[in-house]
Motif scaffolding. Structure first.
Motif, PDB file in Angstrom:
ATOM      1  N   ASN A   1      36.833  12.791 -27.014  1.00 28.01           N
ATOM      2  CA  ASN A   1      35.552  13.395 -27.386  1.00 28.01           C
ATOM      3  C   ASN A   1      35.146  13.031 -28.807  1.00 28.01           C
ATOM      4  OD1 ASN A   1      35.151  14.614 -24.915  1.00 28.01           O
ATOM      5  ND2 ASN A   1      36.043  16.572 -25.519  1.00 28.01           N
ATOM      6  N   LYS A   2      36.108  12.963 -29.708  1.00 29.30           N
ATOM      7  CA  LYS A   2      35.813  12.598 -31.094  1.00 29.30           C
ATOM      8  C   LYS A   2      35.338  11.153 -31.185  1.00 29.30           C
ATOM      9  CE  LYS A   2      39.125  15.908 -32.991  1.00 29.30           C
ATOM     10  NZ  LYS A   2      40.443  16.098 -33.625  1.00 29.30           N
ATOM     11  N   ALA A   3      35.985  10.261 -30.428  1.00 27.50           N
ATOM     12  CA  ALA A   3      35.578   8.856 -30.424  1.00 27.50           C
ATOM     13  C   ALA A   3      34.187   8.704 -29.814  1.00 27.50           C
ATOM     14  CB  ALA A   3      36.596   8.010 -29.661  1.00 27.50           C
ATOM     15  N   ASN A   4      33.930   9.431 -28.728  1.00 28.30           N
ATOM     16  CA  ASN A   4      32.605   9.380 -28.102  1.00 28.30           C
ATOM     17  C   ASN A   4      31.526   9.905 -29.045  1.00 28.30           C
ATOM     18  OD1 ASN A   4      32.703   8.180 -25.497  1.00 28.30           O
ATOM     19  ND2 ASN A   4      33.810   9.967 -24.719  1.00 28.30           N
TER      20      ASN A   4
ATOM     21  N   PHE B   1      29.007  -0.494 -29.814  1.00 22.94           N
ATOM     22  CA  PHE B   1      29.521  -1.355 -28.746  1.00 22.94           C
ATOM     23  C   PHE B   1      31.035  -1.520 -28.874  1.00 22.94           C
ATOM     24  CE2 PHE B   1      30.690  -5.619 -27.242  1.00 22.94           C
ATOM     25  CZ  PHE B   1      30.167  -5.619 -25.961  1.00 22.94           C
ATOM     26  N   GLN B   2      31.522  -1.774 -30.087  1.00 20.12           N
ATOM     27  CA  GLN B   2      32.957  -1.970 -30.284  1.00 20.12           C
ATOM     28  C   GLN B   2      33.724  -0.667 -30.121  1.00 20.12           C
ATOM     29  OE1 GLN B   2      34.712  -4.935 -30.634  1.00 20.12           O
ATOM     30  NE2 GLN B   2      36.360  -3.473 -30.205  1.00 20.12           N
ATOM     31  N   LEU B   3      33.156   0.447 -30.580  1.00 21.84           N
ATOM     32  CA  LEU B   3      33.797   1.737 -30.362  1.00 21.84           C
ATOM     33  C   LEU B   3      33.905   2.033 -28.866  1.00 21.84           C
ATOM     34  CD1 LEU B   3      32.044   3.845 -33.163  1.00 21.84           C
ATOM     35  CD2 LEU B   3      34.394   2.960 -33.186  1.00 21.84           C
ATOM     36  N   GLN B   4      32.856   1.677 -28.128  1.00 22.90           N
ATOM     37  CA  GLN B   4      32.890   1.830 -26.672  1.00 22.90           C
ATOM     38  C   GLN B   4      33.996   0.975 -26.071  1.00 22.90           C
ATOM     39  OE1 GLN B   4      31.650   3.731 -24.444  1.00 22.90           O
ATOM     40  NE2 GLN B   4      30.574   2.708 -22.779  1.00 22.90           N
TER      41      GLN B   4
ATOM     42  N   LYS C   1      47.728  -1.541 -31.375  1.00 17.09           N
ATOM     43  CA  LYS C   1      46.528  -1.928 -32.112  1.00 17.09           C
ATOM     44  C   LYS C   1      45.875  -0.698 -32.729  1.00 17.09           C
ATOM     45  CE  LYS C   1      42.257  -4.631 -31.649  1.00 17.09           C
ATOM     46  NZ  LYS C   1      42.586  -5.541 -32.742  1.00 17.09           N
ATOM     47  N   LYS C   2      45.472  -0.822 -33.972  1.00 21.53           N
ATOM     48  CA  LYS C   2      44.859   0.295 -34.687  1.00 21.53           C
ATOM     49  C   LYS C   2      43.372   0.380 -34.326  1.00 21.53           C
ATOM     50  CE  LYS C   2      48.116   0.131 -38.568  1.00 21.53           C
ATOM     51  NZ  LYS C   2      48.872  -1.101 -38.226  1.00 21.53           N
ATOM     52  N   THR C   3      43.114   0.921 -33.142  1.00 21.90           N
ATOM     53  CA  THR C   3      41.744   1.150 -32.689  1.00 21.90           C
ATOM     54  C   THR C   3      41.243   2.472 -33.257  1.00 21.90           C
ATOM     55  OG1 THR C   3      42.418   2.372 -30.725  1.00 21.90           O
ATOM     56  CG2 THR C   3      42.294  -0.039 -30.527  1.00 21.90           C
ATOM     57  N   ILE C   4      40.004   2.808 -32.971  1.00 18.45           N
ATOM     58  CA  ILE C   4      39.468   4.080 -33.455  1.00 18.45           C
ATOM     59  C   ILE C   4      40.230   5.248 -32.852  1.00 18.45           C
ATOM     60  CG2 ILE C   4      37.685   4.352 -31.665  1.00 18.45           C
ATOM     61  CD1 ILE C   4      37.449   5.218 -35.460  1.00 18.45           C
ATOM     62  N   LEU C   5      40.719   5.108 -31.615  1.00 13.55           N
ATOM     63  CA  LEU C   5      41.491   6.179 -30.988  1.00 13.55           C
ATOM     64  C   LEU C   5      42.794   6.411 -31.742  1.00 13.55           C
ATOM     65  CD1 LEU C   5      41.046   5.110 -27.250  1.00 13.55           C
ATOM     66  CD2 LEU C   5      39.738   6.827 -28.481  1.00 13.55           C
TER      67      LEU C   5
END
Length: 330
Positions: free
Chosen positions: A288-291, A211-214, A239-243
């Motif tokens: 694509n990597k994050a998905n 959910f948070q990655l989304q 912000k240091k998000t997954i992306l």
């Protein structure tokens, strides 16, 4: 969410709103209790308190009135964290309305948040007496982990290097454990076996990570018409998000210099900053990597749910909820 369950045809969201509306807070001191009423009136999706009810419904051995106090306690705790998080983030808006600290002040917000946490324990005391020790153990574990996750999130603001594993662990603590804990508390009241509670908790935890990655993905790539807030907000504030993390670990030396120059752009150049960062995301296939990572945790969540030893039709509402969360536009 209308459920055909052991609780009958019940809209759990309405039931929670009804329970929250029936709680009477003292009128005085007004600056302590009015902010509590205010934050609770800013109705969100009520996902966490619904999970407590769904956790009990899954095993079918509880009465709805026995679960509602735990559900309300979860909602109180969640809103307590929102009040305090908004202070730390210096956020002016929450759910499109003024935050508590902005509408009143920091001191009032801190104390009202503290009072709301105490009110959460007051609700837990209304649960069936036989389950209270285990409910408190679970609630306290989760509450402390949420605090740990928030501290890690703040630490990351000044940490030069944040790994993918560190980030996932942070969102697990800050966001996911409360989803898992809500489900587990419902299962406790339904007298579910400990082995099944562990599976249900893991379902909520993995779903929360996905959910948070989304959420990170939508912030950069969501539809502005449906997302509900500015696209690229995380990019603007670095912000240091997954992306951000996935990109940084792949950059060649030339693009790393471009990356640093984009980070250095001010908020007055927000459109350019978003455009340049998304170009780097595209070049390195970050979306694509994050998905793929999101799908990994989504599949883990579904596997956890599949392994729970109850009739498959009893899991239908949880599957539906997971599907809605992972295919949302905002």
């Amino acid at each position: 969410m209308i459920s055909k369950s052991v609780f009958g045809n019940v809209d759990f969201s309405d039931k929670i709103s009804e329970a929250l509306g029936s709680v009477q807070f003292p009128e005085s001191p007004i600056n302590l209790y009015q902010p509590i009423k205010y934050i609770l009136s800013l109705a969100g999706k009520r996902i966490r308190p619904q999970l407590a009810i769904l956790g009990a419904d899954l095993f079918g051995h509880a009465k709805l009135e026995e679960v509602v106090p735990a559900s309300v306690a979860i909602e109180y705790f969640h809103n307590f964290t929102l009040i305090h998080d908004d202070i730390m983030d210096k956020a002016p808006l929450r759910r499109g309305k003024e935050t508590v600290h902005h509408k009143w002040n920091d001191d009032i917000a801190i104390l009202s948040g503290d009072a709301l946490l105490i009110k959460a324990y007051e609700q837990l005391a209304k649960c069936p007496a036989a389950f209270i020790p285990l409910l408190l153990t679970t609630f306290n574990r989760v509450a402390l982990e949420v605090c740990e996750g928030q501290q890690m999130d703040m630490d990351f603001e000044t940490t030069e290097e944040v790994s993918e594993d560190e980030y996932v662990n942070m969102i697990r603590l800050k966001t996911s454990v409360l989803l898992g804990g809500a489900l587990e508390m419902g299962a406790i009241i339904a007298a579910a076996p400990s082995s099944e509670r562990v599976k249900l908790y893991s379902f909520g935890e993995n779903l929360g990570i996905a959910f948070q990655l989304q959420d990170d993905i939508l912030d950069a790539f969501g539809d502005p018409a449906t997302f509900g807030k500015q696209i690229g907000g995380d990019i603007i504030v670095n912000k240091k998000t997954i992306l951000h993390i996935l990109l940084k670990q792949e950059l060649n030396s030339e693009d790393f210099e471009i990356f640093k120059s984009v980070l250095a752009l001010s908020s007055s150049d927000s459109d350019l900053k978003i455009e340049q960062m998304k170009k780097l995301y595209e070049k390195y296939n970050v979306l694509n990597k994050a998905n793929a990572l999101k799908e990994h945790y989504t599949k883990r969540a579904y596997t956890n749910l599949e392994e729970i030893e109850v009739e498959s039709q009893r899991k239908e509402e949880l599957y539906n909820l997971a599907d809605r969360l992972m295919h949302r536009a905002r």
